[in-house]
Design a protein around this motif. Structure first.
Motif, PDB file in Angstrom:
ATOM      1  N   PHE A  45      27.922  36.639  -3.274  1.00 23.68           N
ATOM      2  CA  PHE A  45      27.885  34.987  -3.456  1.00 23.68           C
ATOM      3  C   PHE A  45      28.228  34.636  -5.045  1.00 23.68           C
ATOM      4  CE2 PHE A  45      24.340  36.297  -0.741  1.00 23.68           C
ATOM      5  CZ  PHE A  45      24.633  35.285   0.494  1.00 23.68           C
ATOM      6  N   GLY A  46      28.576  35.601  -5.780  1.00 23.84           N
ATOM      7  CA  GLY A  46      29.142  35.167  -7.096  1.00 23.84           C
ATOM      8  C   GLY A  46      28.118  34.997  -7.998  1.00 23.84           C
ATOM      9  N   ASP A  47      27.432  34.097  -7.877  1.00 21.27           N
ATOM     10  CA  ASP A  47      26.468  33.420  -9.268  1.00 21.27           C
ATOM     11  C   ASP A  47      25.411  32.859  -8.358  1.00 21.27           C
ATOM     12  OD1 ASP A  47      27.458  31.099  -8.598  1.00 21.27           O
ATOM     13  OD2 ASP A  47      28.375  30.814 -10.485  1.00 21.27           O
ATOM     14  N   LYS A  48      24.284  32.350  -8.921  1.00 26.57           N
ATOM     15  CA  LYS A  48      23.220  31.676  -8.440  1.00 26.57           C
ATOM     16  C   LYS A  48      23.564  30.362  -7.669  1.00 26.57           C
ATOM     17  CE  LYS A  48      18.817  30.031  -9.857  1.00 26.57           C
ATOM     18  NZ  LYS A  48      17.877  29.979 -11.080  1.00 26.57           N
ATOM     19  N   ASP A  49      24.410  29.701  -8.432  1.00 26.80           N
ATOM     20  CA  ASP A  49      24.804  28.263  -7.672  1.00 26.80           C
ATOM     21  C   ASP A  49      25.410  28.781  -6.160  1.00 26.80           C
ATOM     22  OD1 ASP A  49      24.128  26.951  -9.727  1.00 26.80           O
ATOM     23  OD2 ASP A  49      26.007  26.791 -10.610  1.00 26.80           O
ATOM     24  N   GLY A  50      26.283  29.854  -6.017  1.00 23.34           N
ATOM     25  CA  GLY A  50      27.034  30.444  -4.658  1.00 23.34           C
ATOM     26  C   GLY A  50      25.935  30.757  -3.857  1.00 23.34           C
ATOM     27  N   LEU A  51      24.729  31.485  -4.493  1.00 21.25           N
ATOM     28  CA  LEU A  51      23.631  31.873  -3.478  1.00 21.25           C
ATOM     29  C   LEU A  51      22.929  30.495  -2.969  1.00 21.25           C
ATOM     30  CD1 LEU A  51      22.090  34.063  -2.465  1.00 21.25           C
ATOM     31  CD2 LEU A  51      20.636  34.168  -4.431  1.00 21.25           C
ATOM     32  N   LEU A  52      22.525  29.509  -4.056  1.00 20.57           N
ATOM     33  CA  LEU A  52      22.004  28.553  -3.489  1.00 20.57           C
ATOM     34  C   LEU A  52      23.009  27.520  -2.522  1.00 20.57           C
ATOM     35  CD1 LEU A  52      19.628  26.486  -3.741  1.00 20.57           C
ATOM     36  CD2 LEU A  52      20.286  25.402  -5.704  1.00 20.57           C
ATOM     37  N   GLU A  53      24.165  27.523  -2.799  1.00 17.05           N
ATOM     38  CA  GLU A  53      25.018  26.821  -1.747  1.00 17.05           C
ATOM     39  C   GLU A  53      24.982  27.520  -0.202  1.00 17.05           C
ATOM     40  OE1 GLU A  53      29.852  25.803  -1.136  1.00 17.05           O
ATOM     41  OE2 GLU A  53      28.947  26.424  -3.095  1.00 17.05           O
ATOM     42  N   ALA A  54      25.137  28.868  -0.330  1.00 13.98           N
ATOM     43  CA  ALA A  54      25.074  29.677   0.904  1.00 13.98           C
ATOM     44  C   ALA A  54      23.872  29.418   1.705  1.00 13.98           C
ATOM     45  CB  ALA A  54      25.320  31.065   0.652  1.00 13.98           C
ATOM     46  N   THR A  55      22.504  29.414   0.884  1.00 14.45           N
ATOM     47  CA  THR A  55      21.218  29.095   1.337  1.00 14.45           C
ATOM     48  C   THR A  55      21.123  27.839   2.041  1.00 14.45           C
ATOM     49  OG1 THR A  55      20.556  30.893  -0.353  1.00 14.45           O
ATOM     50  CG2 THR A  55      18.834  29.260   0.925  1.00 14.45           C
ATOM     51  N   MET A  56      21.629  26.889   1.285  1.00 19.67           N
ATOM     52  CA  MET A  56      21.343  25.589   1.798  1.00 19.67           C
ATOM     53  C   MET A  56      22.518  25.189   3.000  1.00 19.67           C
ATOM     54  SD  MET A  56      19.139  23.900   0.895  1.00 19.67           S
ATOM     55  CE  MET A  56      19.507  22.508   1.819  1.00 19.67           C
ATOM     56  N   ARG A  57      23.660  25.874   3.096  1.00 16.00           N
ATOM     57  CA  ARG A  57      24.548  25.978   4.192  1.00 16.00           C
ATOM     58  C   ARG A  57      23.797  26.482   5.432  1.00 16.00           C
ATOM     59  NH1 ARG A  57      29.700  24.590   3.657  1.00 16.00           N
ATOM     60  NH2 ARG A  57      30.511  24.340   1.467  1.00 16.00           N
ATOM     61  N   HIS A  58      23.055  27.611   5.039  1.00 18.64           N
ATOM     62  CA  HIS A  58      22.281  28.012   6.310  1.00 18.64           C
ATOM     63  C   HIS A  58      21.262  27.077   6.755  1.00 18.64           C
ATOM     64  CE1 HIS A  58      19.707  30.955   8.433  1.00 18.64           C
ATOM     65  NE2 HIS A  58      18.613  30.435   7.842  1.00 18.64           N
ATOM     66  N   VAL A  59      20.529  26.385   5.970  1.00 17.92           N
ATOM     67  CA  VAL A  59      19.375  25.496   6.277  1.00 17.92           C
ATOM     68  C   VAL A  59      20.024  24.252   7.158  1.00 17.92           C
ATOM     69  CG1 VAL A  59      17.681  23.925   5.276  1.00 17.92           C
ATOM     70  CG2 VAL A  59      17.908  26.240   4.423  1.00 17.92           C
ATOM     71  N   LEU A  60      21.160  23.939   6.282  1.00 20.09           N
ATOM     72  CA  LEU A  60      21.736  22.766   6.954  1.00 20.09           C
ATOM     73  C   LEU A  60      22.277  22.991   8.509  1.00 20.09           C
ATOM     74  CD1 LEU A  60      23.580  21.345   4.056  1.00 20.09           C
ATOM     75  CD2 LEU A  60      21.894  19.963   5.194  1.00 20.09           C
TER      76      LEU A  60
END
Length: 190
Positions: A45-60
């Motif tokens: 994920f690179g960093d925390k922002d990448g992790l949050l983005e991937a998590t939200m893509r999953h939820v979306l």
């Protein structure tokens, strides 16, 4: 293995945000919850922002799939299609503790991070488009746009109040209010 690992880390992120909030959801805390090294989280994920983005893509993605599935299963009339969209937004996958807290963190962060803002815009447009298309089958285009905006605001407001209530989300009450709105708008046309 890559997809399994990513899913494991997204699940760990959801639960870490649930337990510790976004500030406490560091790469190290997510890695610890997933029982892997911080380096592996960084690798995926690179960093925390990448992790949050991937998590939200999953939820979306989950929300989009649930909405599509419910709309396809609904009767062809506008009322049933609109109710399907509402039901997908209040599905247990969208109103459980970890997902709700992650949504709240996402909304907050989307005001400051362009990539998250873009995801939020896509989600908002998708909801409005679905609602507008279904209302348009029974109302004029301008009335359908107004009704879609109203229902989207109601969905978001009910969801936000439920998320901030500090108790289990009352899905039945939320559905009842949103369905009443649909009925009022559609019944008023006649």
């Amino acid at each position: 293995m890559r997809e399994i690992r990513r899913a494991q880390l997204i699940d760990a992120t959801l639960h870490t945000i649930d337990q510790s909030g976004l500030a406490g959801a560091t790469l190290a805390s997510v890695a610890q919850r997933a029982s892997i090294s911080t380096g592996i989280v960084s690798h995926y994920f690179g960093d925390k922002d990448g992790l949050l983005e991937a998590t939200m893509r999953h939820v979306l993605r989950s929300l989009w799939q649930g909405t599509s599935r419910r709309r396809k299963a609904a009767k062809a009339d506008p009322r049933a299609k609109l109710r399907a969209v509402v039901a997908a937004n209040f599905d247990v996958e969208q109103v459980n503790g970890p997902v709700m807290k992650t949504w709240l963190a996402f909304w907050s962060e989307s005001m400051h991070k362009p990539e998250l803002r873009r995801l939020q815009r896509v989600n908002t447009r998708r909801l409005h488009s679905n609602l507008c298309a279904d209302f348009s089958r029974a109302l004029t285009k301008p009335a359908a746009r107004r009704a879609a905006s109203g229902l989207a605001a109601l969905i978001d407001g009910l969801w936000l109040r439920g998320a901030l209530a500090g108790e289990p989300f009352d899905t039945k009450a939320a559905l009842r209010l949103a369905y009443d709105y649909i009925d009022l708008v559609l019944d008023a046309r006649g």
